[in-house]
Design a protein around this motif. Sequence first.
Motif, PDB file in Angstrom:
ATOM      1  N   MET A   1     -32.915 -59.917  27.271  1.00 31.27           N
ATOM      2  CA  MET A   1     -31.637 -60.092  26.577  1.00 31.27           C
ATOM      3  C   MET A   1     -30.504 -60.118  27.590  1.00 31.27           C
ATOM      4  SD  MET A   1     -29.747 -57.431  23.987  1.00 31.27           S
ATOM      5  CE  MET A   1     -29.787 -58.220  22.419  1.00 31.27           C
ATOM      6  N   GLN A   2     -29.582 -61.035  27.363  1.00 25.99           N
ATOM      7  CA  GLN A   2     -28.353 -60.996  28.157  1.00 25.99           C
ATOM      8  C   GLN A   2     -27.258 -60.377  27.289  1.00 25.99           C
ATOM      9  OE1 GLN A   2     -26.861 -64.415  30.639  1.00 25.99           O
ATOM     10  NE2 GLN A   2     -25.185 -64.246  29.186  1.00 25.99           N
ATOM     11  N   LEU A   3     -26.757 -59.234  27.722  1.00 25.78           N
ATOM     12  CA  LEU A   3     -25.726 -58.527  26.964  1.00 25.78           C
ATOM     13  C   LEU A   3     -24.450 -58.509  27.791  1.00 25.78           C
ATOM     14  CD1 LEU A   3     -24.805 -56.779  24.588  1.00 25.78           C
ATOM     15  CD2 LEU A   3     -25.882 -54.820  25.683  1.00 25.78           C
ATOM     16  N   ASP A   4     -23.425 -59.150  27.270  1.00 31.17           N
ATOM     17  CA  ASP A   4     -22.144 -59.229  27.973  1.00 31.17           C
ATOM     18  C   ASP A   4     -21.107 -58.390  27.236  1.00 31.17           C
ATOM     19  OD1 ASP A   4     -23.346 -61.013  29.676  1.00 31.17           O
ATOM     20  OD2 ASP A   4     -22.462 -62.791  28.749  1.00 31.17           O
ATOM     21  N   VAL A   5     -20.402 -57.556  27.964  1.00 30.26           N
ATOM     22  CA  VAL A   5     -19.356 -56.732  27.349  1.00 30.26           C
ATOM     23  C   VAL A   5     -18.018 -57.059  28.006  1.00 30.26           C
ATOM     24  CG1 VAL A   5     -18.584 -54.393  26.823  1.00 30.26           C
ATOM     25  CG2 VAL A   5     -21.040 -54.879  26.958  1.00 30.26           C
ATOM     26  N   VAL A  22     -31.400 -47.720  29.268  1.00 30.71           N
ATOM     27  CA  VAL A  22     -30.736 -48.880  29.878  1.00 30.71           C
ATOM     28  C   VAL A  22     -31.253 -49.097  31.299  1.00 30.71           C
ATOM     29  CG1 VAL A  22     -28.519 -49.895  30.502  1.00 30.71           C
ATOM     30  CG2 VAL A  22     -28.696 -48.495  28.444  1.00 30.71           C
ATOM     31  N   ALA A  23     -31.285 -48.009  32.101  1.00 30.13           N
ATOM     32  CA  ALA A  23     -31.718 -48.131  33.495  1.00 30.13           C
ATOM     33  C   ALA A  23     -33.132 -48.682  33.596  1.00 30.13           C
ATOM     34  CB  ALA A  23     -31.624 -46.766  34.174  1.00 30.13           C
ATOM     35  N   THR A  24     -33.973 -48.355  32.625  1.00 23.74           N
ATOM     36  CA  THR A  24     -35.379 -48.776  32.673  1.00 23.74           C
ATOM     37  C   THR A  24     -35.524 -50.295  32.609  1.00 23.74           C
ATOM     38  OG1 THR A  24     -35.885 -46.752  31.486  1.00 23.74           O
ATOM     39  CG2 THR A  24     -37.654 -48.379  31.595  1.00 23.74           C
ATOM     40  N   VAL A  25     -34.731 -50.935  31.763  1.00 26.28           N
ATOM     41  CA  VAL A  25     -34.917 -52.381  31.552  1.00 26.28           C
ATOM     42  C   VAL A  25     -33.882 -53.242  32.282  1.00 26.28           C
ATOM     43  CG1 VAL A  25     -36.203 -52.314  29.390  1.00 26.28           C
ATOM     44  CG2 VAL A  25     -33.722 -52.134  29.332  1.00 26.28           C
ATOM     45  N   LEU A  26     -32.929 -52.562  32.920  1.00 25.92           N
ATOM     46  CA  LEU A  26     -31.884 -53.293  33.640  1.00 25.92           C
ATOM     47  C   LEU A  26     -32.516 -54.135  34.752  1.00 25.92           C
ATOM     48  CD1 LEU A  26     -28.837 -53.304  33.224  1.00 25.92           C
ATOM     49  CD2 LEU A  26     -28.641 -51.569  34.983  1.00 25.92           C
ATOM     50  N   GLU A 104     -31.069 -63.292  21.822  1.00 25.45           N
ATOM     51  CA  GLU A 104     -31.365 -63.434  23.256  1.00 25.45           C
ATOM     52  C   GLU A 104     -30.114 -63.241  24.096  1.00 25.45           C
ATOM     53  OE1 GLU A 104     -33.478 -66.939  24.455  1.00 25.45           O
ATOM     54  OE2 GLU A 104     -35.046 -66.468  22.996  1.00 25.45           O
ATOM     55  N   ARG A 105     -28.986 -63.651  23.527  1.00 25.15           N
ATOM     56  CA  ARG A 105     -27.704 -63.477  24.214  1.00 25.15           C
ATOM     57  C   ARG A 105     -26.729 -62.873  23.222  1.00 25.15           C
ATOM     58  NH1 ARG A 105     -25.827 -68.780  27.158  1.00 25.15           N
ATOM     59  NH2 ARG A 105     -24.844 -67.324  28.582  1.00 25.15           N
ATOM     60  N   LEU A 106     -26.008 -61.870  23.665  1.00 26.36           N
ATOM     61  CA  LEU A 106     -25.079 -61.177  22.773  1.00 26.36           C
ATOM     62  C   LEU A 106     -23.832 -60.792  23.572  1.00 26.36           C
ATOM     63  CD1 LEU A 106     -24.551 -59.742  20.031  1.00 26.36           C
ATOM     64  CD2 LEU A 106     -25.733 -57.747  20.964  1.00 26.36           C
ATOM     65  N   THR A 107     -22.689 -61.045  22.969  1.00 25.50           N
ATOM     66  CA  THR A 107     -21.426 -60.682  23.616  1.00 25.50           C
ATOM     67  C   THR A 107     -20.666 -59.700  22.736  1.00 25.50           C
ATOM     68  OG1 THR A 107     -21.217 -62.748  24.848  1.00 25.50           O
ATOM     69  CG2 THR A 107     -19.167 -61.616  24.311  1.00 25.50           C
ATOM     70  N   LEU A 108     -20.172 -58.633  23.354  1.00 25.72           N
ATOM     71  CA  LEU A 108     -19.355 -57.645  22.636  1.00 25.72           C
ATOM     72  C   LEU A 108     -17.935 -57.698  23.192  1.00 25.72           C
ATOM     73  CD1 LEU A 108     -21.807 -54.569  22.729  1.00 25.72           C
ATOM     74  CD2 LEU A 108     -21.597 -56.317  20.942  1.00 25.72           C
ATOM     75  N   LEU A 109     -16.974 -57.834  22.288  1.00 21.10           N
ATOM     76  CA  LEU A 109     -15.563 -57.837  22.686  1.00 21.10           C
ATOM     77  C   LEU A 109     -14.944 -56.517  22.271  1.00 21.10           C
ATOM     78  CD1 LEU A 109     -14.395 -61.345  21.349  1.00 21.10           C
ATOM     79  CD2 LEU A 109     -15.194 -60.771  23.666  1.00 21.10           C
ATOM     80  N   SER A 110     -14.362 -55.800  23.226  1.00 21.84           N
ATOM     81  CA  SER A 110     -13.695 -54.561  22.841  1.00 21.84           C
ATOM     82  C   SER A 110     -12.205 -54.666  23.131  1.00 21.84           C
ATOM     83  CB  SER A 110     -14.311 -53.362  23.562  1.00 21.84           C
ATOM     84  OG  SER A 110     -14.063 -53.448  24.931  1.00 21.84           O
ATOM     85  N   VAL A 150     -29.303 -50.852  20.697  1.00 20.15           N
ATOM     86  CA  VAL A 150     -29.980 -52.152  20.786  1.00 20.15           C
ATOM     87  C   VAL A 150     -30.981 -52.152  21.941  1.00 20.15           C
ATOM     88  CG1 VAL A 150     -29.597 -54.583  21.386  1.00 20.15           C
ATOM     89  CG2 VAL A 150     -28.153 -53.495  19.660  1.00 20.15           C
ATOM     90  N   ILE A 151     -30.559 -51.640  23.079  1.00 15.02           N
ATOM     91  CA  ILE A 151     -31.401 -51.717  24.283  1.00 15.02           C
ATOM     92  C   ILE A 151     -32.679 -50.904  24.123  1.00 15.02           C
ATOM     93  CG2 ILE A 151     -31.484 -51.061  26.730  1.00 15.02           C
ATOM     94  CD1 ILE A 151     -28.449 -51.959  26.786  1.00 15.02           C
TER      95      ILE A 151
END
Length: 221
Positions: A1-5, A22-26, A104-110, A150-151
């Motif tokens: 997964m590509q996760l963009d914040v 997170v560290a495991t799959v990064l 597969e790709r997810l973007t979060l806007l804060s 999610v991760i």
Amino acid sequence: MQLDVFTLVPHAFAWLTEQRPVATVLGTGLDLRLFSYRDTTPLRAGQVDDEPYGGGAGMVLRVDIVAAALDAAYGGTPDHRVVALTPLGRQLTQDVVEELAREERLTLLSARFEGFDERIVRHLASDAISVGPYVLSGGELAAMVIADAVIRKLPGALGHAESPIEESFSSALEGGPEYPHYTRPASYRGWDVPEVLLSGDHAKVRAWRLEQSRLRASGGA
Ligand SMILES: C[S@@+](CC[C@H](N)C(=O)[O-])C[C@H]1O[C@@H](n2cnc3c(N)ncnc32)[C@H](O)[C@@H]1O
């Protein structure tokens, strides 16, 4: 997964990236990218927000700033899911987490301060999610809540010590709460571990756990 914040505080995510899962799959199943609106703002002195039209307190994150950040990252409006984090969005539940984990790709806007110019939510985001009916000071904690939930659903994210199959809200427990856990000592201050868990009878343990889960679901435990 590509996760963009996209955030004003990318360094806030340092802690998250050092922790399991997170560290495991990064770098393997997860590509986590952090973007600061300030890096791509066309305004002077890193300006990203402005006073609200109509007056009132607080500063509002500008639509042209978020559009510039998305353009720089994707060369235009992305064709994948872009979630705006707002207290008024759809409430995050385990079902929503599972849904997001399938992207597969997810973007979060804060945002921070007074929040987003409404045109960001309407035209740049595909949907809006809230982590609960309360107001946080910024979207970073909300993004981390979503990212963590999610991760841990990604393949290989959880080690042997945690079970992703049988946990609260999982289908293995009919979507209900998890049963209670106990560990040593078997008796402490007169508080005893239920006998059945010490019996070694796996079928009985399984039946007891399911019963406890159902009891909790009905508010009885
Ligand atoms: C102080 S809040 C803005 C609150 C907004 N003025 C309101 O009254 O609804 C700043 C930012 O934090 C994030 N945020 C705050 N609470 C949130 C929640 N419950 N779920 C998701 N994001 C939240 C959002 O990105 C929001 O724009």
